[in-house]
Design a protein around this motif. Sequence first.
Motif, PDB file in Angstrom:
ATOM      1  N   THR A   1       0.831  -1.196   0.000  1.00 32.28           N
ATOM      2  CA  THR A   1       0.000   0.000   0.000  1.00 32.28           C
ATOM      3  C   THR A   1       0.866   1.247   0.000  1.00 32.28           C
ATOM      4  OG1 THR A   1      -1.763  -1.163   1.188  1.00 32.28           O
ATOM      5  CG2 THR A   1      -1.810   1.251   1.235  1.00 32.28           C
ATOM      6  N   PHE A   2       0.446   2.218  -0.838  1.00 29.94           N
ATOM      7  CA  PHE A   2       1.103   3.517  -0.895  1.00 29.94           C
ATOM      8  C   PHE A   2       0.036   4.565  -0.553  1.00 29.94           C
ATOM      9  CE2 PHE A   2       3.311   0.614  -3.651  1.00 29.94           C
ATOM     10  CZ  PHE A   2       4.641   0.841  -3.347  1.00 29.94           C
ATOM     11  N   ALA A   3       0.220   5.232   0.611  1.00 29.55           N
ATOM     12  CA  ALA A   3      -0.878   6.009   1.188  1.00 29.55           C
ATOM     13  C   ALA A   3      -0.929   7.456   0.730  1.00 29.55           C
ATOM     14  CB  ALA A   3      -0.793   5.958   2.715  1.00 29.55           C
ATOM     15  N   ASP A   4       0.127   8.024   0.215  1.00 32.13           N
ATOM     16  CA  ASP A   4       0.142   9.468  -0.026  1.00 32.13           C
ATOM     17  C   ASP A   4       0.588   9.773  -1.450  1.00 32.13           C
ATOM     18  OD1 ASP A   4      -0.098  12.137   0.437  1.00 32.13           O
ATOM     19  OD2 ASP A   4       1.834  12.342   1.454  1.00 32.13           O
ATOM     20  N   LEU A   5      -0.240   9.286  -2.427  1.00 29.18           N
ATOM     21  CA  LEU A   5       0.042   9.562  -3.827  1.00 29.18           C
ATOM     22  C   LEU A   5      -0.938  10.601  -4.345  1.00 29.18           C
ATOM     23  CD1 LEU A   5       0.622   5.900  -5.063  1.00 29.18           C
ATOM     24  CD2 LEU A   5       2.344   7.569  -4.341  1.00 29.18           C
ATOM     25  N   ARG A   6      -0.837  10.938  -5.580  1.00 21.67           N
ATOM     26  CA  ARG A   6      -1.720  11.916  -6.177  1.00 21.67           C
ATOM     27  C   ARG A   6      -2.402  11.329  -7.413  1.00 21.67           C
ATOM     28  NH1 ARG A   6      -0.741  13.426  -2.002  1.00 21.67           N
ATOM     29  NH2 ARG A   6      -0.051  15.470  -1.245  1.00 21.67           N
ATOM     30  N   ILE A   7      -3.529  11.928  -7.770  1.00 17.45           N
ATOM     31  CA  ILE A   7      -4.227  11.481  -8.975  1.00 17.45           C
ATOM     32  C   ILE A   7      -3.317  11.712 -10.193  1.00 17.45           C
ATOM     33  CG2 ILE A   7      -6.144  12.024 -10.522  1.00 17.45           C
ATOM     34  CD1 ILE A   7      -7.832  12.592  -8.067  1.00 17.45           C
ATOM     35  N   GLY A   8      -3.298  10.694 -11.065  1.00 15.60           N
ATOM     36  CA  GLY A   8      -2.478  10.784 -12.271  1.00 15.60           C
ATOM     37  C   GLY A   8      -1.856   9.441 -12.598  1.00 15.60           C
ATOM     38  N   GLU A   9      -1.021   9.402 -13.626  1.00 19.86           N
ATOM     39  CA  GLU A   9      -0.416   8.146 -14.065  1.00 19.86           C
ATOM     40  C   GLU A   9       0.759   7.779 -13.184  1.00 19.86           C
ATOM     41  OE1 GLU A   9      -0.055   6.953 -18.372  1.00 19.86           O
ATOM     42  OE2 GLU A   9       2.069   7.223 -17.882  1.00 19.86           O
ATOM     43  N   ALA A  10       0.884   6.472 -12.935  1.00 23.79           N
ATOM     44  CA  ALA A  10       2.016   5.945 -12.180  1.00 23.79           C
ATOM     45  C   ALA A  10       2.584   4.747 -12.922  1.00 23.79           C
ATOM     46  CB  ALA A  10       1.588   5.553 -10.779  1.00 23.79           C
ATOM     47  N   SER A  11       3.888   4.542 -12.786  1.00 26.25           N
ATOM     48  CA  SER A  11       4.568   3.379 -13.354  1.00 26.25           C
ATOM     49  C   SER A  11       5.005   2.487 -12.209  1.00 26.25           C
ATOM     50  CB  SER A  11       5.768   3.813 -14.186  1.00 26.25           C
ATOM     51  OG  SER A  11       6.490   2.696 -14.638  1.00 26.25           O
ATOM     52  N   VAL A  12       4.685   1.188 -12.306  1.00 31.14           N
ATOM     53  CA  VAL A  12       4.930   0.263 -11.204  1.00 31.14           C
ATOM     54  C   VAL A  12       5.740  -0.915 -11.725  1.00 31.14           C
ATOM     55  CG1 VAL A  12       3.886  -1.149  -9.397  1.00 31.14           C
ATOM     56  CG2 VAL A  12       2.736   0.936 -10.181  1.00 31.14           C
ATOM     57  N   THR A  13       6.762  -1.307 -10.963  1.00 31.59           N
ATOM     58  CA  THR A  13       7.575  -2.482 -11.287  1.00 31.59           C
ATOM     59  C   THR A  13       7.506  -3.461 -10.131  1.00 31.59           C
ATOM     60  OG1 THR A  13       9.073  -1.194 -12.671  1.00 31.59           O
ATOM     61  CG2 THR A  13       9.881  -3.308 -11.863  1.00 31.59           C
ATOM     62  N   LEU A  14       7.270  -4.768 -10.468  1.00 29.92           N
ATOM     63  CA  LEU A  14       7.186  -5.829  -9.474  1.00 29.92           C
ATOM     64  C   LEU A  14       8.343  -6.780  -9.688  1.00 29.92           C
ATOM     65  CD1 LEU A  14       3.372  -6.662  -9.828  1.00 29.92           C
ATOM     66  CD2 LEU A  14       4.450  -4.899  -8.415  1.00 29.92           C
ATOM     67  N   GLU A  15       9.056  -7.094  -8.604  1.00 24.80           N
ATOM     68  CA  GLU A  15      10.228  -7.975  -8.700  1.00 24.80           C
ATOM     69  C   GLU A  15      10.216  -8.970  -7.555  1.00 24.80           C
ATOM     70  OE1 GLU A  15      13.868  -5.477 -10.400  1.00 24.80           O
ATOM     71  OE2 GLU A  15      12.858  -4.436  -8.749  1.00 24.80           O
ATOM     72  N   LYS A  16      10.458 -10.234  -7.930  1.00 20.97           N
ATOM     73  CA  LYS A  16      10.608 -11.286  -6.931  1.00 20.97           C
ATOM     74  C   LYS A  16      11.515 -12.350  -7.515  1.00 20.97           C
ATOM     75  CE  LYS A  16       8.145 -14.543  -3.948  1.00 20.97           C
ATOM     76  NZ  LYS A  16       6.845 -15.139  -3.556  1.00 20.97           N
ATOM     77  N   ALA A  17      12.377 -12.889  -6.670  1.00 28.09           N
ATOM     78  CA  ALA A  17      13.323 -13.906  -7.133  1.00 28.09           C
ATOM     79  C   ALA A  17      12.587 -15.070  -7.772  1.00 28.09           C
ATOM     80  CB  ALA A  17      14.179 -14.396  -5.966  1.00 28.09           C
ATOM     81  N   ASP A  18      13.155 -15.617  -8.868  1.00 26.21           N
ATOM     82  CA  ASP A  18      12.624 -16.776  -9.575  1.00 26.21           C
ATOM     83  C   ASP A  18      11.244 -16.524 -10.158  1.00 26.21           C
ATOM     84  OD1 ASP A  18      14.944 -18.192  -8.925  1.00 26.21           O
ATOM     85  OD2 ASP A  18      14.072 -18.945  -7.060  1.00 26.21           O
ATOM     86  N   HIS A  19      10.928 -15.271 -10.442  1.00 22.65           N
ATOM     87  CA  HIS A  19       9.652 -14.922 -11.052  1.00 22.65           C
ATOM     88  C   HIS A  19       9.894 -13.888 -12.157  1.00 22.65           C
ATOM     89  CE1 HIS A  19       8.126 -16.833  -7.419  1.00 22.65           C
ATOM     90  NE2 HIS A  19       6.914 -16.855  -7.976  1.00 22.65           N
ATOM     91  N   THR A  20       8.900 -13.760 -13.006  1.00 21.67           N
ATOM     92  CA  THR A  20       8.979 -12.740 -14.046  1.00 21.67           C
ATOM     93  C   THR A  20       8.947 -11.348 -13.427  1.00 21.67           C
ATOM     94  OG1 THR A  20       6.584 -12.818 -14.254  1.00 21.67           O
ATOM     95  CG2 THR A  20       7.854 -14.169 -15.795  1.00 21.67           C
ATOM     96  N   THR A  21       9.715 -10.459 -13.984  1.00 23.50           N
ATOM     97  CA  THR A  21       9.649  -9.050 -13.586  1.00 23.50           C
ATOM     98  C   THR A  21       8.574  -8.369 -14.430  1.00 23.50           C
ATOM     99  OG1 THR A  21      11.959  -8.985 -12.916  1.00 23.50           O
ATOM    100  CG2 THR A  21      10.921  -6.885 -13.481  1.00 23.50           C
ATOM    101  N   VAL A  22       7.739  -7.565 -13.758  1.00 25.10           N
ATOM    102  CA  VAL A  22       6.608  -6.940 -14.428  1.00 25.10           C
ATOM    103  C   VAL A  22       6.730  -5.426 -14.305  1.00 25.10           C
ATOM    104  CG1 VAL A  22       4.105  -6.855 -14.638  1.00 25.10           C
ATOM    105  CG2 VAL A  22       5.211  -8.900 -13.698  1.00 25.10           C
ATOM    106  N   THR A  23       6.479  -4.724 -15.375  1.00 19.81           N
ATOM    107  CA  THR A  23       6.369  -3.270 -15.343  1.00 19.81           C
ATOM    108  C   THR A  23       5.073  -2.880 -16.032  1.00 19.81           C
ATOM    109  OG1 THR A  23       8.768  -2.952 -15.364  1.00 19.81           O
ATOM    110  CG2 THR A  23       7.415  -1.091 -16.035  1.00 19.81           C
ATOM    111  N   TYR A  24       4.258  -2.078 -15.316  1.00 13.99           N
ATOM    112  CA  TYR A  24       2.993  -1.657 -15.910  1.00 13.99           C
ATOM    113  C   TYR A  24       2.729  -0.206 -15.556  1.00 13.99           C
ATOM    114  CZ  TYR A  24       0.825  -2.206 -11.271  1.00 13.99           C
ATOM    115  OH  TYR A  24       0.508  -2.087  -9.943  1.00 13.99           O
ATOM    116  N   THR A  25       1.799   0.408 -16.273  1.00 11.01           N
ATOM    117  CA  THR A  25       1.338   1.765 -15.956  1.00 11.01           C
ATOM    118  C   THR A  25      -0.146   1.715 -15.654  1.00 11.01           C
ATOM    119  OG1 THR A  25       0.891   2.247 -18.284  1.00 11.01           O
ATOM    120  CG2 THR A  25       3.074   2.814 -17.452  1.00 11.01           C
ATOM    121  N   THR A  26      -0.590   2.668 -14.790  1.00  7.99           N
ATOM    122  CA  THR A  26      -2.007   2.727 -14.423  1.00  7.99           C
ATOM    123  C   THR A  26      -2.364   4.159 -14.073  1.00  7.99           C
ATOM    124  OG1 THR A  26      -3.713   1.778 -12.999  1.00  7.99           O
ATOM    125  CG2 THR A  26      -1.556   2.230 -11.983  1.00  7.99           C
TER     126      THR A  26
END
Length: 648
Positions: free
Chosen positions: A119-144
């Motif tokens: 959870t990220f509690a203090d963001l603002r309305i607008g586009e964000a870019s998010v990257t998910l990383e975990k060992a032995d898993h695919t790395t994911v980058t998405y925008t929302t």
Amino acid sequence: MNTKNWFTPLLAAGVFAGGLALTSCEDDFTEADAIAAQDSTLIALKRLENQQEKDLALQEDSLERIGAKVSYNVTVLDAGSDNSNARTEGEASAEGVTVTLVQGGQTYTGTTNAGGVATFADLRIGEASVTLEKADHTTVTYTTNLGDPNSDLAEDIAGTTVPIFPTTVATGASEISGKVWAELNLTNDMPEPAEGAIVRANISVGDALGAYGISTGSTKGQIKSISYSNFIIEATVDAEGNYTMVVPNGNADNGDGLFDYGAVDFDFLPFEADQTLVVEQGDSLAVVTRRTLFDPNQSASSVDLVPSVSVEIAAPVNTASGFELGTKANRSLLSTYSAINLVSGGSGYAADDEIIFAEDADGNQAGVVVGTVDGSGKILSLKDLNAFSFGLQAFNDDITVTGTSAIYDAEPAVASTSGSGTGASFDLRFQTTYKVFITNRGSGYFNVPTVTGTAMDYSGSSLISVVDNDLNNSSYGTDLSDRWFDDATIIDGSIVPTGSDADTIFTTGALASAPTVEVMAPEVRTAVVDFNDLKNNRITNSGEITNIFLSDDGEGYTAAPAVTIKGLGSMGTGATAIATISSNGTISGIVVTNGGSGFVRNINNTNDKTAAFTAAQLNASSSMSTSNIKPGAKAINQNYNYGTGRSE
């Protein structure tokens, strides 16, 4: 955000430092130096204050554009399994995933909890870019998008659910392995390893998300764009034909893997290699190597349908020699073939002067008579004179003179004139026929050899060379070939005359010179086996050769040639045969004395080498079946054959 005014204390510090300098270094540090130091400090402090004001203005401007504050939840689904068995319990929360979020130039980092949420509690309305990383898993980058920019809310909540996929078998990926072949040698029974070929697995991002009911879009919390690492996997086929690859996998909503859901495509990429096969080369068969493209997207090229047997018949040996010809001119009247033309009229001639040619072998002479002359005695025309035994045509006045006594076998010269004129010259276009006769009958002949001839002849008033490349063939249409070898035959290998005129075998037409004749070496031609007949009818299902027939009986054989039978591509052995010859030097037959074993009708046919009429080409295998491959599954044998490929 609070900001502080650091300018006043820093300025005091600078003044204090300048005072210290003044009091402690009176001898070395002047007042001017102190003022300069103080100015430098003031400039540095002013720059710092300006930068802080800019940063503050940038942040305030950013907050103004974004609007309401947003609390954002990232829920990560672990699509894999923590054991080597296929998952059946559905998706699980992914704990311990590092989540990096970038918005408005600011970077935020979090880690998912046991429920797979960060959870990220203090963001603002607008586009964000998010990257998910975990060992032995695919790395994911998405925008929302985090909320609606036009919303009047002071605070908003957004969330996104994203699956990550395992990249090791232990965590739930699937190991795909198998063998890949190509028909690199059509002359044997087995395909060869397709060494160097590339196997590719391609996971569709859209289908992978769809397996979890996730769609993309631009509303709050939806994934606008997304990319995964390890969604394209390649493996290279080794020298034994083996390949192995680990492909990310995960359970769909119904408990099936991504493979069942249709999210994974397998491709066997095109490659080039040398291919060995048997082809027709002229009148024989040969094992050759050609460069071939193996492309599953193209139909295979046609392949020669040929048997696995090579039958070689030895070439005939040319033993014929010695046959020779000579020529002899026949005597003829000048009026029969020859013509005369006045070239120069001379001077001092009178009408009715006689111009006499040399005597023939019998003492007879031919000649012409002056017709008209000009005032200087120049001959203007010629005319006939029946008193002389000659007959000539004077081309300038078309006068024909008759007479049949003087006969010549060579052009006669002017012998005398009856008057006092001199300087006249004449073009006597002498022609006669020639006998061609045998001077040496030779030996070892089965057929009359080809004889060529050349001679000089007249075309109108022009002297030309005529050539006949085959005096046995009247189709050349020259005076050399008015007759051919009607009066000759072959007896015991020698060419003997059969006509009534001694050794003469033919007479030419009228020529301006004696012909030059040349006897060519006898034609020899190697007999050729009919491979189509052999393939279609003469090899049994058990691999024996029953008969051998010829498509060309050959020419010039004086003794039975050797017959060699070989199996091509190690298919066939032990067959033997002998040849018989006819009296005219051709092969009259091939007798199989041992049918051998192991021969096949269609050596290039990789499916059925006994099928003489079945196409030999083989298209590549259809796409692999990869259904029912569960997460964590291993040793799934997926084999593939590229077929016979395309050589065009």
